[in-house]
Design a protein around this motif. Structure first.
Motif, PDB file in Angstrom:
ATOM      1  N   THR A   1       0.833  -1.212   0.000  1.00 49.37           N
ATOM      2  CA  THR A   1       0.000   0.000   0.000  1.00 49.37           C
ATOM      3  C   THR A   1       0.863   1.255   0.000  1.00 49.37           C
ATOM      4  N   GLY A   2       1.837   1.298   0.905  1.00 46.58           N
ATOM      5  CA  GLY A   2       2.725   2.463   0.982  1.00 46.58           C
ATOM      6  C   GLY A   2       3.534   2.666  -0.281  1.00 46.58           C
ATOM      7  N   THR A   3       4.035   1.557  -0.845  1.00 44.57           N
ATOM      8  CA  THR A   3       4.827   1.641  -2.081  1.00 44.57           C
ATOM      9  C   THR A   3       4.008   2.242  -3.216  1.00 44.57           C
ATOM     10  N   GLU A   4       2.762   1.807  -3.345  1.00 41.98           N
ATOM     11  CA  GLU A   4       1.936   2.288  -4.455  1.00 41.98           C
ATOM     12  C   GLU A   4       1.478   3.728  -4.247  1.00 41.98           C
ATOM     13  N   ILE A   5       1.265   4.123  -3.002  1.00 38.88           N
ATOM     14  CA  ILE A   5       0.916   5.526  -2.739  1.00 38.88           C
ATOM     15  C   ILE A   5       2.086   6.436  -3.115  1.00 38.88           C
ATOM     16  N   VAL A   6       3.286   6.050  -2.695  1.00 40.80           N
ATOM     17  CA  VAL A   6       4.484   6.843  -3.037  1.00 40.80           C
ATOM     18  C   VAL A   6       4.698   6.863  -4.545  1.00 40.80           C
ATOM     19  N   LEU A   7       4.529   5.695  -5.184  1.00 37.24           N
ATOM     20  CA  LEU A   7       4.704   5.600  -6.636  1.00 37.24           C
ATOM     21  C   LEU A   7       3.715   6.513  -7.359  1.00 37.24           C
ATOM     22  N   ALA A   8       2.456   6.513  -6.919  1.00 41.98           N
ATOM     23  CA  ALA A   8       1.424   7.346  -7.547  1.00 41.98           C
ATOM     24  C   ALA A   8       1.741   8.825  -7.392  1.00 41.98           C
ATOM     25  N   ILE A   9       2.165   9.230  -6.199  1.00 44.04           N
ATOM     26  CA  ILE A   9       2.467  10.648  -5.949  1.00 44.04           C
ATOM     27  C   ILE A   9       3.681  11.100  -6.765  1.00 44.04           C
ATOM     28  N   VAL A  10       4.731  10.298  -6.762  1.00 43.79           N
ATOM     29  CA  VAL A  10       5.952  10.662  -7.498  1.00 43.79           C
ATOM     30  C   VAL A  10       5.670  10.775  -8.991  1.00 43.79           C
ATOM     31  N   LEU A  11       5.037   9.752  -9.561  1.00 40.08           N
ATOM     32  CA  LEU A  11       4.769   9.770 -10.996  1.00 40.08           C
ATOM     33  C   LEU A  11       3.735  10.830 -11.359  1.00 40.08           C
ATOM     34  N   GLY A  12       2.768  11.074 -10.470  1.00 38.74           N
ATOM     35  CA  GLY A  12       1.779  12.123 -10.721  1.00 38.74           C
ATOM     36  C   GLY A  12       2.427  13.490 -10.810  1.00 38.74           C
ATOM     37  N   GLY A  13       3.354  13.800  -9.881  1.00 39.09           N
ATOM     38  CA  GLY A  13       4.052  15.084  -9.912  1.00 39.09           C
ATOM     39  C   GLY A  13       4.928  15.239 -11.143  1.00 39.09           C
ATOM     40  N   LEU A  14       5.617  14.160 -11.516  1.00 39.18           N
ATOM     41  CA  LEU A  14       6.454  14.208 -12.721  1.00 39.18           C
ATOM     42  C   LEU A  14       5.594  14.402 -13.965  1.00 39.18           C
ATOM     43  N   ALA A  15       4.437  13.714 -14.001  1.00 43.44           N
ATOM     44  CA  ALA A  15       3.534  13.853 -15.152  1.00 43.44           C
ATOM     45  C   ALA A  15       2.991  15.271 -15.247  1.00 43.44           C
ATOM     46  N   TYR A  16       2.666  15.885 -14.114  1.00 40.10           N
ATOM     47  CA  TYR A  16       2.153  17.258 -14.112  1.00 40.10           C
ATOM     48  C   TYR A  16       3.161  18.217 -14.740  1.00 40.10           C
ATOM     49  N   ARG A  17       4.416  18.050 -14.411  1.00 39.61           N
ATOM     50  CA  ARG A  17       5.444  18.941 -14.957  1.00 39.61           C
ATOM     51  C   ARG A  17       5.753  18.625 -16.409  1.00 39.61           C
TER      52      ARG A  17
END
Length: 662
Positions: free
Chosen positions: A640-656
Motif C-alpha cells: 500500500t505504501g509503495t503504491e501511494i508513493v509511486l502514484a504521488i511521485v509519478l503524478g508530480g512528474l507527469a504534471y510537470r
C-alpha cells in the motif's frame, strides 16, 4: 457412489463434524489428473475450502460417510514431486509425514501413466498406507491404451482401482478399498534403485539409527543423498557427521555418472516408472492404417501454434475484458439504479449517528453488490469454464516465456487478467503460483492493474473531457509500468522463482457441476472480505465527513495535492474516499463542485494527473484486506505504501512533463 458425502441426514451438524471423523484420508497426485473430481465424488456437496495453517496454499476437506464409518478426506495440492521447491510440495510432504493420515490415495492419469508413476515412486518412499486410483481410464482407451490394473497392483504391492471420476465410475469400489486400507494400514513395499545408489542408501541408513526424524529412515537417507536442504538441516542439528558422510557418498555417485546426484536419482525413478508402465500398458493399434489424431491434438495444432496460438489467447482475454467493459458496467449501473431507490427509507431509529451509520452501511453494501454480481460472479464463472475445458493450461504455456522477464511464469496471466475485472479476487487467485516469492510478486503487480472501478475514473475524467487517446495512453503506460516495476521487484524481493510445470489435459466439455462448485467456492471466500471492508470503511468515512474531520486532511495534504500534483486542494478528500471505492473519487468531486462537467473546474493536465494518481495508488480498502489475509498486514501495508508513493511521485512528474506541451 457408496459414500453419502456427509449430508445432513447422516450428519446433523453438517460439515463441521469432519473433526469427529474416525479416519483421515489424503488425495495426492499431479495437477489435472481428476483429483478434485475424485474429491467431489467422495465428499459430496458439503466441503470446507480454506488455507493451510500459516500458508496461502488452498486447503479443501470434506466428509465421506461409508458403511457407518466417518472418514475425513483432504485434497492435497496438485504437485509433481516432493522436492520442496514450492509451498504446495512442502505442504503435501509435511501433511503425509507429520499428520500420518490413515491412508493416501494417489490419483493418477491413465493416459500419462509413466509421468504419473514418477510421483507414485516418491509417495511409496514416504511409506504411508497407499493405494492408487487410475483415473481417466476412458481417455486412455480413446488413445488405444489399456491398463492392466491387477498387474500394476501386483508390481507395486498396493491396491489399484480404475476410475472415471468426472462421471462417478469406479467411486463405489474406491470407497470400499479406502475403508479396507484404513483398517489394515499396510506399508508399501520398497522399490529398489541401481546397485551403486542402493549401496550408499544402505550406508546412510546404518548411520541414522540414533537420529530421530518424523520421516521414514529410508526416505531420510535418500533425501540426504539428494542434499535436500530441509533434511540436511534436521539431521545436521543432531549429528553433522552423517550429513558430511552423505555428501561424500553423493559425490561418489556424481563421479560415477558425471551428473548431479539429484539428476541421477530422478533418472532412476523415471527408469523404474518406464519399466512398470511398459509391463502394464497394452497399445492397441487401429486395423485400418495409422491412428487418427485426437480432437485434442487437432485443436492444439492451433492453440499452441507459435503464431496462431496467440490469436486464441488474445481472443479469450479480449472476451473476458469485453464482459468487463461492455456488459458488466451496464449491469452494475442497473443494480445501482435499482438499489438507490431504497436509500431514501429512513432507519427505524433516527438521529445524527444512525443517519451516518445508515448512509455508510448502505453505500458499502451497494458497493459490494455492484462488484460481486456484475463482475466477480460472471468472471469466475467464465474462468472456471475455460479452466475445466483444458484451455487455460494452453494460455499459461503460450505466455510462459514472456512472463519469465518479470520472474513469473505463464500461470500469472490468470490473476493479471482477473485484475481488470476486480483486484480483490485477482489477489486471491495468486495462490496458483508455486513459490511464496511469486505469489507476493504477482499480487503486487495485480494491484497495479486498472480494475473496473479505476476504469470508471479514467473514462469519466480523461476519455470524457480530454480525449480517448489520452485514456488509452494511460492504459499503455500502466502496462509498461507493470513490466518495469515487476522486473525491479523480481530483483529486490528475496526468495526463489520456479518454472512452469503443468500437465496438458485433454479438452473436454466443462462439467456444469464442477464449474458451479468452483465458482461458488471462490466467490464465497471473497464475500467475507468485500462486504465487511466496504461497509465498515464507508461508515467510518461517512462519520469523519459529517464531523468535519476531513477538512483538516485537505490542509494536511495540500503540499502534495496543490504544490506537487498541481491539483485543487479539495482533491485530497476525493483521494481519501477513493480508498473505499475508486468510483467515489468522481462522485465526491461532483458533490464538492456541484457539477459533473469537470472540464469547467480542472484543466486537461489536471484531469490526466488525477486519473493517473487514482489509477496507481492502492485500489481500495477491500484489496488491502485481501492482501492482509493472504500475506499479513506488514506486507499489505508495505505494498500500500509503495503504491501511494509511486502514484504521488509519478503524478508530480507527469504534471510537470505534460505542462510543457499541453
Amino acid at each position: 457412489m457408496s459414500g453419502c458425502g456427509g449430508c445432513k441426514g447422516c450428519s446433523p451438524k453438517g460439515i463441521t463434524s469432519v473433526k469427529d471423523a474416525a479416519y483421515t484420508v489424503a488425495l495426492a497426485g499431479n495437477a489435472n489428473v481428476g483429483k478434485s473430481a475424485t474429491f467431489n465424488q467422495l465428499t459430496g456437496v458439503d466441503q470446507i475450502i480454506g488455507n493451510w495453517p500459516g500458508k496461502t496454499v488452498e486447503r479443501a476437506e470434506g466428509l465421506l460417510v461409508h458403511k457407518g464409518h466417518r472418514i475425513r478426506v483432504i485434497d492435497l495440492p496438485g504437485i509433481y514431486s516432493f522436492s520442496t521447491y514450492s509451498m504446495e510440495e512442502l505442504v503435501s510432504r509435511e501433511f503425509i509425514a507429520l499428520e500420518h493420515p490413515d491412508a493416501v490415495v494417489n490419483v493418477i492419469d491413465a493416459s500419462a501413466l509413466e509421468r504419473n508413476l514418477f510421483f507414485t515412486i516418491q509417495l511409496m518412499e514416504l511409506a504411508p498406507p497407499l493405494m492408487i486410483a487410475v483415473n481417466q481410464i476412458d481417455l486412455a482407451e480413446k488413445k488405444g491404451l489399456t491398463i492392466d490394473v491387477e498387474k500394476l497392483s501386483s508390481i507395486l504391492g498396493v491396491p489399484v482401482v480404475p476410475t472415471v471420476a468426472i462421471r462417478g465410475k469406479g467411486i463405489s469400489p474406491l470407497t470400499d478399498a479406502i475403508l479396507d486400507l484404513v483398517h489394515d494400514r499396510p506399508v508399501p513395499p520398497v522399490l529398489f534403485y541401481g546397485r551403486e545408489i542402493e549401496e550408499r542408501i544402505a550406508r546412510i541408513v546404518s548411520l541414522l539409527h540414533p537420529v530421530s526424524t518424523p520421516y521414514p529412515t529410508r526416505w531420510t537417507a535418500i533425501k540426504l543423498l539428494e542434499r535436500d536442504p530441509d533434511m540436511v538441516r534436521i539431521v545436521s542439528v543432531q549429528d553433522p557427521s552423517i550429513v558430511q558422510e552423505a555428501d561424500r557418498l553423493a559425490g561418489e555417485i556424481e563421479a560415477i555418472h558425471g551428473e548431479p546426484v539429484s539428476v541421477v536419482i530422478t533418472a532412476e525413478r523415471y527408469q523404474i516408472a518406464d519399466r512398470i508402465a511398459a509391463e502394464v500398458i497394452t497399445v492397441q493399434m487401429p486395423q485400418d492404417g495409422p491412428q487418427k489424431k485426437s480432437l485434442t491434438d487437432k485443436i492444439d495444432q492451433i492453440a499452441l501454434h507459435p503464431i496462431l496460438g496467440y490469436f486464441g489467447v488474445v481472443g479469450v482475454i479480449g472476451g473476458l475484458l469485453v464482459w468487463t467493459f461492455l456488459i458488466g458496467a451496464p449491469v452494475s449501473a442497473f443494480i445501482t439504479s435499482f438499489l438507490t431507490q431504497f436509500e431514501q427509507y429512513e432507519p427505524v431509529i433516527t438521529g445524527p449517528f444512525t443517519d451516518i451509520l445508515w448512509n455508510g452501511v448502505f453505500t458499502g453494501f451497494l458497493a459490494g453488490v455492484t462488484l460481486i454480481i456484475p463482475y466477480v460472479l460472471p468472471f469466475y464463472l467464465i474462468l472456471a469454464v475455460i479452466e475445466d475445458s483444458g484451455y487455460l493450461t494452453r494460455i499459461s504455456v503460450m505466455l510462459d516465456r514472456g512472463m519469465h522477464k518479470i520472474g513469473l511464469h505463464g500461470k500469472a496471466i490468470i490473476p493479471l487478467i482477473l485484475g481488470y475485472g476486480c483486484n480483490v479476487p485477482a489477489i486471491y487467485s495468486c495462490r496458483i503460483m508455486e513459490s511464496p516469492k511469486q505469489k507476493l510478486l504477482a499480487a503486487f503487480l495485480v494491484t497495479l492493474v486498472p480494475c473496473t472501478a479505476r476504469t470508471v475514473v479514467i473514462l469519466g475524467l480523461v476519455a470524457a473531457f480530454v480525449n480517448i487517446w489520452w485514456a488509452l495512453a494511460l492504459y499503455a503506460f500502466d502496462i509498461l509500468l507493470i513490466l518495469v516495476v515487476g522486473r525491479v521487484a523480481f530483483k529486490a524481493v528475496p526468495g526463489e522463482s520456479v518454472g512452469l510445470i503443468m500437465e496438458m489435459p485433454d479438452y473436454h466439455v466443462p462439467s456444469l457441476r464442477v464449474v458451479l462448485k468452483q465458482t461458488w467456492a471462490r466467490t464465497k471466500s471473497l464475500i467475507w472480505v468485500v462486504f465487511p471492508a466496504y461497509i465498515i470503511g464507508s461508515a467510518v468515512l461517512q462519520g469523519f465527513y459529517a464531523a468535519g474531520l476531513l477538512d483538516p486532511v485537505n490542509a494536511l495534504l495540500a503540499p502534495i495535492t496543490t504544490l506537487w500534483l498541481g491539483l485543487p486542494a479539495v482533491v485530497g478528500i476525493t483521494l481519501i474516499f477513493g480508498i473505499v471505492r475508486k468510483e467515489l473519487t468522481i462522485l465526491t468531486l461532483a458533490v464538492i463542485f456541484g457539477t459533473t462537467n469537470f472540464a469547467t473546474i480542472m484543466s486537461p493536465v489536471q484531469l490526466i494527473v488525477l486519473a493517473l494518481v487514482s489509477m496507481l495508488y492502492i485500489p481500495c480498502i477491500s484489496a488491502i484486506f485481501a492482501l492482509a489475509s493472504e500475506f499479513g498486514w506488514r506486507r499489505a501495508l508495505a505494498i500500500t505504501g509503495t503504491e501511494i508513493v509511486l502514484a504521488i511521485v509519478l503524478g508530480g512528474l507527469a504534471y510537470r512533463a505534460l505542462g510543457l506541451f499541453m
